[in-house]
Design an enzyme around this catalytic site. Structure first.
Site, PDB file in Angstrom:
ATOM      1  N   SER A 237    -114.464  25.127   9.814  1.00  0.00           N
ATOM      2  CA  SER A 237    -114.930  24.173  10.429  1.00  0.00           C
ATOM      3  C   SER A 237    -114.101  22.988   9.931  1.00  0.00           C
ATOM      4  CB  SER A 237    -116.490  23.809   9.974  1.00  0.00           C
ATOM      5  OG  SER A 237    -116.988  22.868  10.957  1.00  0.00           O
ATOM      6  N   ASP A 385    -120.955  30.634  18.670  1.00  0.00           N
ATOM      7  CA  ASP A 385    -120.647  29.331  18.089  1.00  0.00           C
ATOM      8  C   ASP A 385    -120.677  28.000  18.993  1.00  0.00           C
ATOM      9  OD1 ASP A 385    -119.153  27.628  16.472  1.00  0.00           O
ATOM     10  OD2 ASP A 385    -117.744  29.330  15.520  1.00  0.00           O
ATOM     11  N   HIS A 413    -121.847  29.426  14.331  1.00  0.00           N
ATOM     12  CA  HIS A 413    -120.881  28.538  13.768  1.00  0.00           C
ATOM     13  C   HIS A 413    -120.579  29.096  12.436  1.00  0.00           C
ATOM     14  CE1 HIS A 413    -118.253  25.359  13.042  1.00  0.00           C
ATOM     15  NE2 HIS A 413    -118.814  24.704  12.153  1.00  0.00           N
TER      16      HIS A 413
END
Length: 438
Positions: A237, A385, A413
């Site tokens: 991320s 995701d 995610h």
């Protein structure tokens, strides 16, 4: 070979069991007990699931002939105690490695749905702590000897997380022959020190660069201290965004880049309709009040601190919903960990509004910079995701190095937590490719 030592308090406190967020008055108990020690204890509860995790020189559950050791502590970047990076090091004793190539092939071919193999057996940990947790307050000193035959995997968490989030992945990844595993908390996040985060520049390009340097230059200093010549760098991320920026600034230090659901790849469709229209998606409208709060540096962590004793219950609702697939004890320990690292002094968290626009689009999109990447790169996304993998597919066409874009089934995610078996398999394949090319 690294030598990581732990400094033990003269009267070490006993780490209490993680309190359940569902019990009456648990929120008050969490709020009143916040400290560096409780944050450390929350992290240790997750890491103690590894049988070879050592804290304060004590390791229970580790076989006498174990070839793997893991220790966690703070690495002082400047020898003045102001900037410290929390670091987990998982190492193999001597020149022997945990399992041979044949065992690795077996791991890669295993499936979490095998009728005779449980997921926990594949991941190599239990939900019951393996390690005595009566000692805490660790600092880490490093005395590295250069060994060019050892490969290094450096793992970097995302926004609002910490190295404890990878607790389901460490065992499997640490069993690859010839590899040392490092996992860090970014400066100003997790259990790393929280220096004052101030950005002096006013122009977008300049304050983005200043913010990026806050993280990537501290990572470079950390690398120098550990005498790591080259690394395979993995970031999730926001950590993926920062890992890519590090690879752009220090390309000779990264031999492979693994971007796990990285934020900041596409351009903001509001500013680039032509780029957006190729997706055929409608543009999300962000309320004006959200934009104003975002630009005023309001973060989820700031809100949690303001909520006081109500904060833990809010975190509990998130963990019980988002990580409902985990065992209850894992949910409780994650809740405890997230709450304590989120309510520590604000620092690196304020970077998110400097690097990203409302809607999580980068102010300087990676898609306009990734063509300068010099090393093989792999993008990993969860099939469910919220981060759009198609941005990586577009970036792939612009890059001049070998690029893979893969999706992990049954995962969102947090793919490393949602489907750790498949995630580990994908990362191990990259590690073996690096080993085979050396």
């Amino acid at each position: 070979m690294a030598s990581v030592s732990s400094a033990i308090l003269s009267t070490p406190p006993i780490i209490p069991p993680a309190p359940s967020p569902y019990v009456r008055f648990a929120s008050l108990r969490h709020w009143f007990s916040r400290s560096e020690q409780t944050s450390e204890a929350a992290e240790a509860r997750l890491l103690s699931r590894l049988a070879y995790f050592t804290l304060g020189g004590k390791t229970l559950g580790t076989p006498a002939d174990s070839k793997t050791t893991a220790k966690v502590g703070l690495v002082d970047l400047d020898n003045n105690g102001i900037r410290k990076i929390n670091t987990l090091v998982i190492d193999q004793k001597g020149n022997d490695f945990a399992i041979d190539s044949g065992s690795i092939s077996s791991l890669l071919s295993s499936s979490k749905t095998d009728s005779h193999t449980s997921e926990d057996e594949l991941l190599g940990f239990t939900h019951i702590p393996q390690t005595d947790l009566k000692v805490q307050s660790n600092t880490t000193t490093v005395n590295e000897s250069k060994n060019s035959s050892i490969k290094n995997l450096v793992m970097c968490h995302g926004f609002g997380a910490g190295l404890g989030f990878f607790y389901r992945n460490y065992h499997g990844l640490s069993q690859v022959p010839g590899w040392k595993i490092y996992s860090i908390d970014w400066l100003g996040m997790g259990r790393s020190s929280r220096p004052r985060f101030t950005i002096k520049e006013k122009e977008v390009d300049k304050y983005v660069e200043e913010t990026e340097n806050f993280f990537v230059d501290s990572l470079e200093k950390w690398r120098e201290i550990h005498k790591i010549d080259k690394m395979t760098l993995l970031g999730h991320s926001l950590g993926g965004y920062l890992a890519a920026v590090y690879a752009l600034k220090y390309p000779t230090r990264v031999e492979r880049l693994i971007l796990v659901s990285p934020v900041g790849v596409p351009r903001n469709p509001q500013n680039d309709p032509e780029f957006h229209n190729s997706d055929g998606r409608s543009i999300r409208q962000i309320p004006g009040w959200v934009i104003r709060l975002w630009n005023a540096n309001f973060t989820p962590q700031l809100i949690l601190r303001w909520l006081g004793p109500l904060g833990p219950s809010l975190v509990s609702k998130y963990t019980s919903r988002r990580f409902s697939h985990l065992e209850e004890v894992d949910q409780l320990d994650l809740h405890d960990y997230i709450y304590h690292i989120s309510t520590a002094t604000g620092s690196g968290e304020y970077s998110v509004t400097r690097l990203l626009e409302p809607g999580a689009y980068a102010r300087k999109p990676l898609i306009d910079r990734l063509h300068e990447i010099k090393m093989p790169t792999t993008f990993l996304y969860g099939e469910d995701d919220w981060m759009d993998f198609r941005a990586a597919e577009k970036a792939k066409k612009l890059m001049n190095v070998p690029v893979k874009v893969e999706r992990i089934p049954d995962a969102g995610h947090h793919l490393y937590l949602d489907n750790p078996t498949e995630f580990n398999r994908a990362v191990i394949k990259e590690m073996l490719e690096v080993s085979n090319k050396s």
